[in-house]
Design a protein around this motif. Structure first.
Motif, PDB file in Angstrom:
ATOM      1  N   GLY A  28       0.791  -1.225   0.000  1.00  0.00           N
ATOM      2  CA  GLY A  28       0.000   0.000   0.000  1.00  0.00           C
ATOM      3  C   GLY A  28       0.824   1.277   0.000  1.00  0.00           C
ATOM      4  N   GLY A  29       2.155   1.131   0.052  1.00  0.00           N
ATOM      5  CA  GLY A  29       3.038   2.296   0.095  1.00  0.00           C
ATOM      6  C   GLY A  29       3.357   2.826  -1.292  1.00  0.00           C
ATOM      7  N   ASN A  30       4.183   3.856  -1.309  1.00  0.00           N
ATOM      8  CA  ASN A  30       4.570   4.479  -2.571  1.00  0.00           C
ATOM      9  C   ASN A  30       5.717   3.720  -3.222  1.00  0.00           C
ATOM     10  OD1 ASN A  30       2.682   6.598  -2.462  1.00  0.00           O
ATOM     11  ND2 ASN A  30       4.005   7.725  -1.063  1.00  0.00           N
ATOM     12  N   ILE A  31       5.606   3.519  -4.518  1.00  0.00           N
ATOM     13  CA  ILE A  31       6.660   2.874  -5.290  1.00  0.00           C
ATOM     14  C   ILE A  31       7.722   3.927  -5.578  1.00  0.00           C
ATOM     15  CG2 ILE A  31       7.209   1.748  -7.488  1.00  0.00           C
ATOM     16  CD1 ILE A  31       4.276   0.727  -7.506  1.00  0.00           C
ATOM     17  N   PRO A  32       8.990   3.650  -5.257  1.00  0.00           N
ATOM     18  CA  PRO A  32      10.054   4.633  -5.541  1.00  0.00           C
ATOM     19  C   PRO A  32      10.119   4.973  -7.031  1.00  0.00           C
ATOM     20  CG  PRO A  32      10.852   2.936  -4.049  1.00  0.00           C
ATOM     21  CD  PRO A  32       9.503   2.483  -4.544  1.00  0.00           C
ATOM     22  N   SER A  33      10.369   6.243  -7.342  1.00  0.00           N
ATOM     23  CA  SER A  33      10.331   6.695  -8.735  1.00  0.00           C
ATOM     24  C   SER A  33      11.355   5.989  -9.619  1.00  0.00           C
ATOM     25  CB  SER A  33      10.500   8.207  -8.829  1.00  0.00           C
ATOM     26  OG  SER A  33      11.752   8.596  -8.349  1.00  0.00           O
ATOM     27  N   LYS A  34      12.420   5.436  -9.046  1.00  0.00           N
ATOM     28  CA  LYS A  34      13.402   4.749  -9.896  1.00  0.00           C
ATOM     29  C   LYS A  34      12.815   3.523 -10.586  1.00  0.00           C
ATOM     30  CE  LYS A  34      15.816   1.941  -6.399  1.00  0.00           C
ATOM     31  NZ  LYS A  34      17.163   1.679  -5.878  1.00  0.00           N
ATOM     32  N   PHE A  35      11.670   3.021 -10.085  1.00  0.00           N
ATOM     33  CA  PHE A  35      11.008   1.863 -10.690  1.00  0.00           C
ATOM     34  C   PHE A  35       9.877   2.286 -11.628  1.00  0.00           C
ATOM     35  CE2 PHE A  35      12.295   0.243  -6.369  1.00  0.00           C
ATOM     36  CZ  PHE A  35      13.467  -0.354  -6.812  1.00  0.00           C
ATOM     37  N   THR A  36       9.858   3.561 -12.031  1.00  0.00           N
ATOM     38  CA  THR A  36       8.779   4.120 -12.850  1.00  0.00           C
ATOM     39  C   THR A  36       9.341   4.786 -14.099  1.00  0.00           C
ATOM     40  OG1 THR A  36       8.771   6.358 -11.939  1.00  0.00           O
ATOM     41  CG2 THR A  36       7.611   4.670 -10.657  1.00  0.00           C
ATOM     42  N   CYS A  37       8.439   5.297 -14.941  1.00  0.00           N
ATOM     43  CA  CYS A  37       8.856   6.005 -16.152  1.00  0.00           C
ATOM     44  C   CYS A  37       9.551   7.323 -15.824  1.00  0.00           C
ATOM     45  CB  CYS A  37       7.664   6.240 -17.068  1.00  0.00           C
ATOM     46  SG  CYS A  37       6.437   7.407 -16.414  1.00  0.00           S
ATOM     47  N   ASP A  38       9.396   7.802 -14.598  1.00  0.00           N
ATOM     48  CA  ASP A  38      10.051   9.050 -14.191  1.00  0.00           C
ATOM     49  C   ASP A  38      11.477   8.815 -13.702  1.00  0.00           C
ATOM     50  OD1 ASP A  38       7.816  10.685 -14.743  1.00  0.00           O
ATOM     51  OD2 ASP A  38       6.920  10.103 -12.827  1.00  0.00           O
ATOM     52  N   GLY A  39      11.844   7.568 -13.537  1.00  0.00           N
ATOM     53  CA  GLY A  39      13.191   7.203 -13.087  1.00  0.00           C
ATOM     54  C   GLY A  39      13.830   6.300 -14.120  1.00  0.00           C
ATOM     55  N   GLY A  40      14.485   5.273 -13.649  1.00  0.00           N
ATOM     56  CA  GLY A  40      15.170   4.343 -14.546  1.00  0.00           C
ATOM     57  C   GLY A  40      14.263   3.330 -15.210  1.00  0.00           C
ATOM     58  N   ASP A  41      12.995   3.276 -14.778  1.00  0.00           N
ATOM     59  CA  ASP A  41      12.017   2.330 -15.327  1.00  0.00           C
ATOM     60  C   ASP A  41      12.511   0.890 -15.229  1.00  0.00           C
ATOM     61  OD1 ASP A  41       9.448   1.960 -16.251  1.00  0.00           O
ATOM     62  OD2 ASP A  41       9.965   2.170 -18.357  1.00  0.00           O
ATOM     63  N   SER A  42      13.230   0.605 -14.125  1.00  0.00           N
ATOM     64  CA  SER A  42      13.685  -0.765 -13.905  1.00  0.00           C
ATOM     65  C   SER A  42      12.773  -1.445 -12.896  1.00  0.00           C
ATOM     66  CB  SER A  42      15.136  -0.780 -13.412  1.00  0.00           C
ATOM     67  OG  SER A  42      15.234  -0.171 -12.146  1.00  0.00           O
ATOM     68  N   SER A  43      12.684  -2.742 -12.978  1.00  0.00           N
ATOM     69  CA  SER A  43      11.787  -3.495 -12.098  1.00  0.00           C
ATOM     70  C   SER A  43      12.315  -3.485 -10.666  1.00  0.00           C
ATOM     71  CB  SER A  43      11.637  -4.928 -12.600  1.00  0.00           C
ATOM     72  OG  SER A  43      12.896  -5.565 -12.651  1.00  0.00           O
ATOM     73  N   PRO A  44      11.404  -3.443  -9.704  1.00  0.00           N
ATOM     74  CA  PRO A  44      11.824  -3.473  -8.300  1.00  0.00           C
ATOM     75  C   PRO A  44      12.257  -4.885  -7.895  1.00  0.00           C
ATOM     76  CG  PRO A  44       9.444  -3.483  -8.418  1.00  0.00           C
ATOM     77  CD  PRO A  44       9.950  -3.322  -9.829  1.00  0.00           C
ATOM     78  N   PRO A  45      13.052  -4.994  -6.830  1.00  0.00           N
ATOM     79  CA  PRO A  45      13.391  -6.325  -6.331  1.00  0.00           C
ATOM     80  C   PRO A  45      12.130  -6.962  -5.747  1.00  0.00           C
ATOM     81  CG  PRO A  45      14.073  -4.664  -4.755  1.00  0.00           C
ATOM     82  CD  PRO A  45      13.576  -3.934  -5.972  1.00  0.00           C
ATOM     83  N   LEU A  46      11.970  -8.261  -5.968  1.00  0.00           N
ATOM     84  CA  LEU A  46      10.801  -8.975  -5.451  1.00  0.00           C
ATOM     85  C   LEU A  46      11.252 -10.228  -4.707  1.00  0.00           C
ATOM     86  CD1 LEU A  46       8.531  -8.745  -8.634  1.00  0.00           C
ATOM     87  CD2 LEU A  46       8.321  -7.381  -6.535  1.00  0.00           C
ATOM     88  N   GLN A  47      10.624 -10.486  -3.576  1.00  0.00           N
ATOM     89  CA  GLN A  47      10.853 -11.707  -2.825  1.00  0.00           C
ATOM     90  C   GLN A  47       9.537 -12.479  -2.807  1.00  0.00           C
ATOM     91  OE1 GLN A  47      11.652  -8.528  -1.164  1.00  0.00           O
ATOM     92  NE2 GLN A  47      13.535  -8.737  -2.350  1.00  0.00           N
ATOM     93  N   ILE A  48       9.644 -13.792  -3.015  1.00  0.00           N
ATOM     94  CA  ILE A  48       8.468 -14.656  -3.066  1.00  0.00           C
ATOM     95  C   ILE A  48       8.615 -15.709  -1.976  1.00  0.00           C
ATOM     96  CG2 ILE A  48       7.096 -16.203  -4.510  1.00  0.00           C
ATOM     97  CD1 ILE A  48       8.632 -14.829  -6.929  1.00  0.00           C
ATOM     98  N   ALA A  49       7.570 -15.889  -1.177  1.00  0.00           N
ATOM     99  CA  ALA A  49       7.615 -16.860  -0.084  1.00  0.00           C
ATOM    100  C   ALA A  49       6.329 -17.678  -0.063  1.00  0.00           C
ATOM    101  CB  ALA A  49       7.806 -16.142   1.247  1.00  0.00           C
TER     102      ALA A  49
END
Length: 171
Positions: free
Chosen positions: A36-57
């Motif tokens: 529910g928090g804000n996604i850092p801009s580096k993971f958006t079109c306004d930043g580097g548009d790179s995928s965020p790190p994800l952990q799966i459990a």
């Protein structure tokens, strides 16, 4: 009395099985941002548009493959798919920042394969990072569309989880 107990036991087992078959089991997917928090801009079109790190459990032991979908239900045209990857190994418990898991990538609503980050035209949008465990691998070609993926997954989801983050562009 024994028949009633057996019938009750059978009914409970069937409900549990139906819940499991309908994707009722839960998995966890987390990242560097909070639910529910804000996604850092580096993971958006306004930043580097790179995928965020994800952990799966909590991947079920019987899972044969995983599917990752990222979408935005708040897009002006309706549900907008940002990323789709299927036939991910069920042993995958982390996806590094800026990388794609080993699997087959579909065509997003941007018209390309690969991650396309949040880029809302206005307001704050919600972005759902969804993980699905399936009871089989999918026989879909690279570049398949979301409707094809949804149809292929139907009836094969044994568990799922999601992470929702928000983003609004700074103007």
């Amino acid at each position: 009395m024994q028949k009633a107990i057996n019938a009750c036991t059978l009914a409970i087992a069937l409900v549990a099985l139906a819940s499991f078959a309908a994707g009722g089991a839960r998995m966890k997917i987390t990242s560097s941002f909070q639910e529910g928090g804000n996604i850092p801009s580096k993971f958006t079109c306004d930043g580097g548009d790179s995928s965020p790190p994800l952990q799966i459990a909590e991947i079920p032991s019987g899972a044969k493959s995983l599917v990752l979908v990222v979408d935005d239900p708040d897009a002006p045209s309706g549900l907008f798919t940002h990323w789709m990857v299927w036939n991910i190994s069920p042993q995958t418990n982390a996806i590094a920042e800026g990388s794609a898991p080993k699997g087959v990538q579909g065509t997003s609503d941007f018209g390309k394969s690969g991650y396309g980050g949040p880029c809302p035209p206005s307001g704050t949008h919600r972005y759902y990072f969804k993980i699905f465990a399936l009871d089989r691998e999918l026989d879909l070609p690279p570049g398949a569309k979301r409707s094809q993926l949804d149809a292929a997954m139907k009836g094969h989801v044994v568990a799922q989880g999601q992470l929702m983050g928000r983003y609004s562009r700074k103007k």
